[in-house]
Design an enzyme around this catalytic site. Structure first.
Site, PDB file in Angstrom:
ATOM      1  N   CYS A   1      -6.529   1.145   2.926  1.00 27.12           N
ATOM      2  CA  CYS A   1      -7.465   2.273   2.982  1.00 27.12           C
ATOM      3  C   CYS A   1      -7.397   3.181   1.758  1.00 27.12           C
ATOM      4  CB  CYS A   1      -7.213   3.081   4.246  1.00 27.12           C
ATOM      5  SG  CYS A   1      -7.659   2.192   5.734  1.00 27.12           S
TER       6      CYS A   1
ATOM      7  N   ASN B   1     -12.089  -3.121   0.709  1.00 22.50           N
ATOM      8  CA  ASN B   1     -10.984  -3.385   1.637  1.00 22.50           C
ATOM      9  C   ASN B   1     -11.561  -3.730   3.012  1.00 22.50           C
ATOM     10  OD1 ASN B   1      -8.371  -3.365   2.892  1.00 22.50           O
ATOM     11  ND2 ASN B   1      -8.754  -1.265   3.536  1.00 22.50           N
ATOM     12  N   GLU B   2     -11.417  -2.838   3.971  1.00 21.30           N
ATOM     13  CA  GLU B   2     -11.938  -3.119   5.324  1.00 21.30           C
ATOM     14  C   GLU B   2     -13.341  -2.565   5.436  1.00 21.30           C
ATOM     15  OE1 GLU B   2      -9.303  -1.404   8.192  1.00 21.30           O
ATOM     16  OE2 GLU B   2      -8.109  -3.226   8.308  1.00 21.30           O
TER      17      GLU B   2
ATOM     18  N   GLU C   1       0.866  -1.190   0.000  1.00 17.48           N
ATOM     19  CA  GLU C   1       0.000   0.000   0.000  1.00 17.48           C
ATOM     20  C   GLU C   1       0.894   1.229   0.000  1.00 17.48           C
ATOM     21  OE1 GLU C   1      -2.736   0.537   3.326  1.00 17.48           O
ATOM     22  OE2 GLU C   1      -3.791   2.070   2.155  1.00 17.48           O
TER      23      GLU C   1
HETATM   24  O1  AHR Z   1      -2.016  -1.344   6.760  1.00 19.56           O
HETATM   25  C1  AHR Z   1      -2.485  -0.102   7.191  1.00 19.56           C
HETATM   26  C2  AHR Z   1      -3.997   0.006   7.134  1.00 19.56           C
HETATM   27  O2  AHR Z   1      -4.565  -0.869   8.049  1.00 19.56           O
HETATM   28  C3  AHR Z   1      -4.641  -0.402   5.844  1.00 19.56           C
HETATM   29  O3  AHR Z   1      -4.669   0.628   4.937  1.00 19.56           O
HETATM   30  C4  AHR Z   1      -6.031  -0.759   6.239  1.00 19.56           C
HETATM   31  O4  AHR Z   1      -6.594  -1.741   5.420  1.00 19.56           O
HETATM   32  C5  AHR Z   1      -5.889  -1.170   7.686  1.00 19.56           C
HETATM   33  O5  AHR Z   1      -6.733  -0.442   8.490  1.00 19.56           O
END
Ligand code: AHR
Length: 660
Positions: free
Chosen positions: A239, A373-374, A43
């Site tokens: 994120c 993602n989350e 990321e």
């Molecule tokens: O890895 C850091 C962050 O942690 C990522 O962007 C997210 O998916 C999680 O909250």
């Protein structure tokens, strides 16, 4: 001599008697361990892309940050214009004479925390430029030492002659005479005066990038990724896939095609933590989806892109109006279909043609796609279901990865897992940034998972030491302990990726991280070596490995020991991984049970990662404090003599490869 031999015999008997015996059943090959089992998750956080893995050394090269000259100092007559040759990056600068012959016009870029350059290495400077009326105008291009460490500020110099009224790309090579962490790039409009020159997309790359690609990756960092031997590569986040508002979300179509025309995007890690605020953190898109696919291929990893599901970051903006209405997802779903075409489609197709034009006519062999993602709640499920319906119909070959939310337990998690089963996604992504205690206690987490539903992708995890969130050895040891449980459950766990991957020492927002770097050096953490030891020694099939018929999971009475075992079909090796989290040495007898008559084990390769200081870490100054050490021992094990005894040092992780 006789006395010594009998003493040794007594000692070894005593050792065997008190040792824990781990019985490895060599006769029954268990579940297949997926080739994707251990991988990497990338990321753009902690300046992981621009200023990190991406080789570009110029910040704001297209003048498209909202403050268009951020990262630049200008002097003399420099004007910002916005009718440039690249539609999605229209800004550029116009340089005209500063007046008196002793005065100068030009500009200077500060790079990302400076520009790291190495003495004698080559750096490729390029610029898109035109001169008024086609007059020949010259630019002096310099790497300078802004802190005047040497007598002259100039550490490398070249001239670019611009002689066309049409926009053209000009390239020269700079070779610095000093190694510097924080050089800057300076450009002078050369005398004689009265020349007008326009400059756009000002770029500087090391000539030596990973595998020599021109729009390439920083070689030392990319090499460290490849050296893990990852089985899967998840990108581009995290994120950043979501964005805080929809326009900031990651849009893969903006990251393909000519780099000059890839629009700049905000990076939400600019402002996520007010105490780690980076106003100059943007995404150039230069490291985009083509580059991610190529890197996956060059590392031998299965690509796993993650797409926005129509939700912005629910942590930051969970106002339902901030998301895409459920009945307006067409564009988002089309992005998913087009992505599959970009990765796998024939060169005659629209997106397959772009892939070919960019240099890769062959398919990238995409098999996995993350959607969301989350995310959490019914708002996620209702959107994901729309994607699932279309993807199942149009791309049945693609395995869909859904989310179980941001934590490994709790309401969101408990709601989502059954929903993911109902949607029949192929894998569910679980995230755990948890403390030492959690990692110590969760090696049996998957032993009781339902075998009939989706598989597990442990997509983001790392041990966060309480109050000491950095990459100390103890965190990595507990990760190693926990990972025995991933491997033992390879029938349900298909892949796992530590997170985050990269962090710039001067630009981090989140730690711990797997690899740290400054502008010149990169450092592999103890967690990196744990991942590497697993990935390079995963084997192809799980073998049962038990003590008193129970797996070693650090349970009560097991003295902090963890273990897993595998068979590796290509080499025929039996691989045993053992972790001793106790502060005392422990003797372990590994019994290779049920060896065939003809099986003769003649050597054991032992790879050990240990430190007697749980708080030890690798740094730029001392990068090798914690590193795996490999030893080979000759042995003669067979069906009649199946026992191998070793002493596990306190706080140690060992991979043992029994070779025929
Ligand atoms: O890895 C850091 C962050 O942690 C990522 O962007 C997210 O998916 C999680 O909250």
């Amino acid at each position: 001599m006789k006395k010594l031999a009998s003493l040794l015999a007594v000692l070894s008997l005593a050792m065997t008697a008190s040792a824990t015996t781990l019985v490895v059943n060599t006769a029954k090959k268990g579940a297949e361990i997926s080739p994707t089992m251990y991988g990497l998750f990338f990321e753009d956080i902690n300046f992981g892309a621009d200023g990190g893995l991406y080789g570009e050394l110029i910040k704001n090269r297209s003048f498209e940050f909202p403050q268009n000259l951020m990262g630049w100092k200008t002097f003399g007559n420099v004007e910002l214009k916005n009718d440039g040759p690249f539609e999605r990056n229209p800004h550029y600068v116009r340089l005209t004479s500063a007046g008196h012959g002793h005065k100068h016009t030009g500009l200077q870029n500060e790079g990302f925390f400076g520009i790291g350059v190495k003495k004698g290495e080559e750096y490729r400077f390029s610029v898109w430029a035109r001169s008024e009326k086609g007059d020949t105008a010259a630019l002096r291009v310099l790497l300078v030492d802004p802190y005047n460490l040497a007598e002259s500020q100039n550490i490398a110099e070249a001239t670019v002659k611009v002689a066309s009224p049409e926009w053209k790309k000009y390239t020269v090579t700079l070779t610095p005479k000093l190694t510097m962490q924080k050089a800057e790039l300076r450009i002078f409009l050369k005398k004689p005066d009265n020349k007008v020159v326009d400059l756009e997309h000002i770029s500087l790359f090391p000539v030596k990038t990973f595998n020599g690609h021109e729009n390439g990756l920083r070689a030392d960092v990319a090499q460290k990724l490849a050296d893990v031997h990852p089985g899967v590569f998840r990108f581009p986040g995290g994120c950043i896939v979501e964005g805080t508002e929809l326009p900031d979300r990651y849009q893969w179509k903006n990251t393909v095609g000519p780099v000059e025309n890839r629009p700049t995007n905000r990076n939400r890690w600019e402002y996520t933590f007010p105490n780690r605020f980076y106003p100059d953190y943007f995404q150039s898109g230069g490291l985009g989806f083509y580059e991610f696919f190529l890197l996956s291929e060059e590392m031998g990893a299965a690509p796993l892109p993650v797409l926005n599901v129509g939700l912005v970051c629910q942590y930051q903006n969970n106002d339902l109006k901030a998301h895409v209405p459920v009945d307006s997802l067409d564009e988002y779903i089309q992005d998913a279909l087009d992505l599959v075409e970009f990765a796998n489609g024939p060169v005659e197709s629209k997106w397959g043609a772009l892939r070919a034009e960019m240099g890769h006519p062959a398919s990238f062999g995409l098999k996995y796609l993350g959607v969301g993602n989350e995310q959490w709640g019914p708002e996620y499920v209702e959107r994901l279901s729309k994607f699932v319906d279309v993807l199942r119909e149009k791309c049945p070959e693609i395995k869909i990865v859904g989310s179980s939310g941001p934590s490994p337990s709790g309401d969101k998690f408990d709601y989502l897992w059954p929903e993911m089963k109902k949607l029949k996604v192929d894998l569910v992504d679980e995230h755990y940034y948890a403390n030492e205690d959690w990692f110590r206690k969760n090696a049996a987490r998957y032993d009781s998972y339902d075998r009939k539903g989706p598989k597990v992708f442990a997509g983001e995890y790392a041990c966060h030491g309480k109050g000491k969130k950095y990459n100390h050895f103890n965190a990595s040891l507990l990760e190693a302990a926990f990972m025995t449980g991933l491997e033992r459950n390879a029938d349900i766990v298909e892949m796992a990726t530590y997170a985050p991957l990269l962090a710039h020492y001067e630009g981090w927002q989140w730690r711990p991280d797997m690899i740290w770097f400054d502008n010149l050096e990169s450092v592999a953490t103890a967690s990196y070596y744990v991942q590497q030891m697993y990935a390079q020694n995963k084997g192809t099939n799980v073998l049962s490995a038990t003590v008193d018929a129970q797996p070693l999971t650090g349970a009560e009475g097991q003295n902090g020991l963890y273990a897993t075992a595998a068979f590796d079909a290509p080499t025929g090796d039996y691989i045993v991984k053992v972790v001793n989290t106790a502060a005392n040495a422990q003797d372990l007898n590994i019994k290779l049970d049920k060896l065939k008559k003809n099986d003769k084990i003649s050597s054991v390769e032992i790879i050990t990662l240990t430190s007697q200081d749980p708080m030890a870490e690798n740094t730029v100054a001392n990068p090798d404090v914690i590193k795996p050490v490999t030893a080979t021992q000759e042995v003669a094990l067979d069906a009649k003599n199946p026992d191998y005894t070793l002493s596990m040092e306190p706080n140690s992780f060992k991979v043992l490869r029994f070779k025929k």
